[in-house]
Design a protein around this motif. Structure first.
Motif, PDB file in Angstrom:
ATOM      1  N   GLN A   1       7.697   3.000  10.696  1.00 40.15           N
ATOM      2  CA  GLN A   1       7.664   4.631  10.214  1.00 40.15           C
ATOM      3  C   GLN A   1       7.531   4.564   8.577  1.00 40.15           C
ATOM      4  N   THR A   2       7.327   5.790   8.229  1.00 41.47           N
ATOM      5  CA  THR A   2       7.475   6.229   6.623  1.00 41.47           C
ATOM      6  C   THR A   2       8.833   5.607   5.985  1.00 41.47           C
ATOM      7  N   GLN A   3       8.886   4.671   5.141  1.00 39.31           N
ATOM      8  CA  GLN A   3      10.299   4.230   4.652  1.00 39.31           C
ATOM      9  C   GLN A   3      10.319   3.505   3.312  1.00 39.31           C
TER      10      GLN A   3
ATOM     11  N   PRO B   1       0.715  -1.238  -0.052  1.00 43.05           N
ATOM     12  CA  PRO B   1       0.024   0.056  -0.061  1.00 43.05           C
ATOM     13  C   PRO B   1       0.685   1.338  -0.024  1.00 43.05           C
ATOM     14  N   GLU B   2       0.288   2.362  -0.714  1.00 33.73           N
ATOM     15  CA  GLU B   2       1.190   3.645  -0.716  1.00 33.73           C
ATOM     16  C   GLU B   2       1.060   4.381   0.813  1.00 33.73           C
ATOM     17  N   ILE B   3      -0.091   4.045   1.410  1.00 30.70           N
ATOM     18  CA  ILE B   3      -0.293   4.496   2.896  1.00 30.70           C
ATOM     19  C   ILE B   3      -0.707   3.495   3.401  1.00 30.70           C
ATOM     20  N   ALA B   4      -0.081   3.202   4.719  1.00 34.10           N
ATOM     21  CA  ALA B   4      -0.201   2.051   5.450  1.00 34.10           C
ATOM     22  C   ALA B   4      -0.863   2.657   6.805  1.00 34.10           C
ATOM     23  N   GLU B   5      -2.081   2.628   7.238  1.00 34.54           N
ATOM     24  CA  GLU B   5      -2.677   3.423   8.506  1.00 34.54           C
ATOM     25  C   GLU B   5      -2.028   2.781   9.488  1.00 34.54           C
ATOM     26  N   ASN B   6      -1.962   1.618   9.551  1.00 33.82           N
ATOM     27  CA  ASN B   6      -1.450   0.645  10.800  1.00 33.82           C
ATOM     28  C   ASN B   6      -0.361   0.094  10.296  1.00 33.82           C
ATOM     29  N   GLY B   7       0.743   0.374  10.783  1.00 29.74           N
ATOM     30  CA  GLY B   7       2.342  -0.196  10.422  1.00 29.74           C
ATOM     31  C   GLY B   7       2.377  -1.498  11.064  1.00 29.74           C
ATOM     32  N   ASN B   8       1.472  -2.046  11.980  1.00 27.88           N
ATOM     33  CA  ASN B   8       1.592  -3.299  12.504  1.00 27.88           C
ATOM     34  C   ASN B   8       1.440  -4.469  11.713  1.00 27.88           C
ATOM     35  N   THR B   9       0.497  -4.305  10.527  1.00 25.51           N
ATOM     36  CA  THR B   9       0.433  -5.336   9.658  1.00 25.51           C
ATOM     37  C   THR B   9       0.237  -4.780   8.092  1.00 25.51           C
ATOM     38  N   VAL B  10       1.211  -4.592   7.522  1.00 27.48           N
ATOM     39  CA  VAL B  10       0.993  -4.079   6.076  1.00 27.48           C
ATOM     40  C   VAL B  10       1.339  -5.181   5.109  1.00 27.48           C
TER      41      VAL B  10
ATOM     42  N   SER C   1      22.318 -13.967 -11.053  1.00 29.55           N
ATOM     43  CA  SER C   1      21.885 -12.465 -11.665  1.00 29.55           C
ATOM     44  C   SER C   1      20.964 -11.971 -10.511  1.00 29.55           C
ATOM     45  N   LEU C   2      21.225 -10.606 -10.349  1.00 27.06           N
ATOM     46  CA  LEU C   2      20.238 -10.121  -9.199  1.00 27.06           C
ATOM     47  C   LEU C   2      19.288  -9.043  -9.883  1.00 27.06           C
ATOM     48  N   PHE C   3      18.202  -8.861  -9.099  1.00 27.59           N
ATOM     49  CA  PHE C   3      17.267  -7.677  -9.539  1.00 27.59           C
ATOM     50  C   PHE C   3      16.837  -7.110  -8.495  1.00 27.59           C
ATOM     51  N   THR C   4      16.376  -5.841  -8.480  1.00 34.57           N
ATOM     52  CA  THR C   4      15.793  -5.381  -7.094  1.00 34.57           C
ATOM     53  C   THR C   4      14.671  -4.367  -7.541  1.00 34.57           C
ATOM     54  N   GLU C   5      13.979  -4.022  -6.525  1.00 35.77           N
ATOM     55  CA  GLU C   5      12.481  -3.145  -6.743  1.00 35.77           C
ATOM     56  C   GLU C   5      12.432  -2.559  -5.333  1.00 35.77           C
ATOM     57  N   ARG C   6      12.176  -1.189  -5.307  1.00 33.34           N
ATOM     58  CA  ARG C   6      11.761  -0.720  -3.987  1.00 33.34           C
ATOM     59  C   ARG C   6      10.406   0.233  -4.023  1.00 33.34           C
ATOM     60  N   LYS C   7       9.891   0.178  -2.836  1.00 37.03           N
ATOM     61  CA  LYS C   7       8.306   0.899  -2.751  1.00 37.03           C
ATOM     62  C   LYS C   7       8.594   1.876  -1.503  1.00 37.03           C
ATOM     63  N   THR C   8       8.187   2.934  -1.622  1.00 35.55           N
ATOM     64  CA  THR C   8       8.053   3.722  -0.439  1.00 35.55           C
ATOM     65  C   THR C   8       6.458   3.650   0.232  1.00 35.55           C
ATOM     66  N   VAL C   9       6.510   3.428   1.348  1.00 38.49           N
ATOM     67  CA  VAL C   9       5.431   3.211   2.160  1.00 38.49           C
ATOM     68  C   VAL C   9       5.223   4.214   3.239  1.00 38.49           C
ATOM     69  N   LYS C  10       3.917   5.026   3.323  1.00 33.68           N
ATOM     70  CA  LYS C  10       3.895   6.199   4.406  1.00 33.68           C
ATOM     71  C   LYS C  10       3.102   5.465   5.665  1.00 33.68           C
ATOM     72  N   VAL C  11       3.794   5.646   6.507  1.00 34.21           N
ATOM     73  CA  VAL C  11       3.024   4.722   7.827  1.00 34.21           C
ATOM     74  C   VAL C  11       2.471   5.785   8.433  1.00 34.21           C
ATOM     75  N   THR C  12       1.120   5.640   8.991  1.00 30.94           N
ATOM     76  CA  THR C  12       0.428   6.651   9.905  1.00 30.94           C
ATOM     77  C   THR C  12       0.783   6.377  11.324  1.00 30.94           C
ATOM     78  N   ILE C  13       0.583   4.908  11.836  1.00 35.14           N
ATOM     79  CA  ILE C  13       0.820   4.511  13.088  1.00 35.14           C
ATOM     80  C   ILE C  13       2.003   3.638  13.136  1.00 35.14           C
ATOM     81  N   GLY C  14       3.048   3.741  13.819  1.00 37.81           N
ATOM     82  CA  GLY C  14       4.241   2.910  13.534  1.00 37.81           C
ATOM     83  C   GLY C  14       3.812   1.382  14.281  1.00 37.81           C
ATOM     84  N   GLY C  15       4.686   0.313  13.537  1.00 40.32           N
ATOM     85  CA  GLY C  15       4.381  -1.077  13.793  1.00 40.32           C
ATOM     86  C   GLY C  15       5.503  -1.721  14.819  1.00 40.32           C
ATOM     87  N   CYS C  16       6.390  -0.832  15.420  1.00 44.94           N
ATOM     88  CA  CYS C  16       7.176  -1.378  16.307  1.00 44.94           C
ATOM     89  C   CYS C  16       7.419  -0.453  17.580  1.00 44.94           C
TER      90      CYS C  16
END
Lengths: 150, 108
Positions: free
Chosen positions: A119-121, A57-66, A133-148
């Motif tokens: 947190q957002t990361q 998700p682009e925005i995770a309201e609850n960082g405890n379970t994304v 061979s190696l491939f990579t991808e990344r996604k930024t997730v905005k976190v509203t409530i942290g999960g740790c």
């Protein structure tokens, strides 16, 4: 003893706020071992962009379970398949998230898990193919409530 | 210790078919980052490994870190070429292992 005027009171208050806010800002810095984990996994080799689809998700309201869904383009035959996929989160207290290990018997290089984000990361995936061979991808997730943390 | 795991997969499949397997096991996945009411850190206790094999051959496995949510849900696929038995194993930090088995038949 002179009375504190309004300006001094304001400055004192401001100083107090700055002191209490600064340690938090320092904690928010991505300062974990993400780069180190990636280096260990890749052996220092560059990973190319592509082949990986990350569904987060682009925005995770609850960082405890994304919810995190992974799909890697591969025929998944005994001589050409995805061996391992490393996930790291560059803003968690510990960067490691999971390492998924596939075999030709997996049929598809697809999997879903649920992760914690403090947190957002960025969530980074690196896939290692059977030919090395190696491939990579990344996604930024905005976190509203942290999960740790507590 | 984890409770009895829940597993969802079809009872039968065509030869060569790729099926989806969904697994969920109840576990707190204590990250080691939290503190108790007295402010003392709560020690880490998570399921750190999951593995699935079919007729004794590895299909899919993973290493899990504290960044995995409580009650870890893991979904993956498997290619069915013969009938047989899936074996699943979840390994806890305390060394205990929860296992489960599911059979799958070939469609005529």
């Amino acid at each position: 003893m002179g009375a504190i005027n309004r300006r001094q009171a304001f400055l004192l208050g401001g100083g107090f706020v700055a002191l209490t806010v600064m340690p938090m800002a320092a904690n928010a810095e991505p300062s974990n071992d993400a780069a180190e984990l990636i280096k260990t996994f890749t052996g220092g080799k560059e990973a190319a962009k592509g082949k990986i689809t990350l569904d987060l998700p682009e925005i995770a309201e609850n960082g405890n379970t994304v919810p995190l869904a992974l799909s890697v383009e591969s025929p998944m035959t005994p001589d050409n398949y995805v061996k391992e996929v490393l996930f790291v989160a560059d803003g968690n207290p510990n960067a490691g998230v999971a390492t998924l290990m596939f075999t030709p018997m997996s049929g598809k290089a697809e999997a879903s898990i649920r992760i914690r984000l403090a947190q957002t990361q960025n969530v980074i995936a690196i896939a290692k193919m059977s030919d090395g061979s190696l491939f990579t991808e990344r996604k930024t997730v905005k976190v509203t409530i942290g999960g740790c943390g507590g | 210790m984890a409770d009895k795991p829940r597993i969802k997969l079809p009872k039968e499949a065509k030869k060569g078919e790729i099926i989806q397997i969904k697994t969920l096991v109840s576990h707190l996945m204590e990250s080691g980052q939290r503190k108790d009411a007295q402010g003392k850190p709560i020690p880490r206790k998570i399921i750190n490994k999951f593995a699935c094999e079919f007729n004794g051959k590895p299909v899919f496995s993973c290493v899990l870190e504290p960044a995995i949510s409580a009650n870890p849900y893991i979904q993956f696929d498997a290619k069915i070429d013969e009938e047989g038995t899936f074996k699943f194993a979840w390994t806890d930090d305390d060394g205990s292992v929860v296992t489960a088995e599911e059979k799958i038949a070939l469609k005529a």
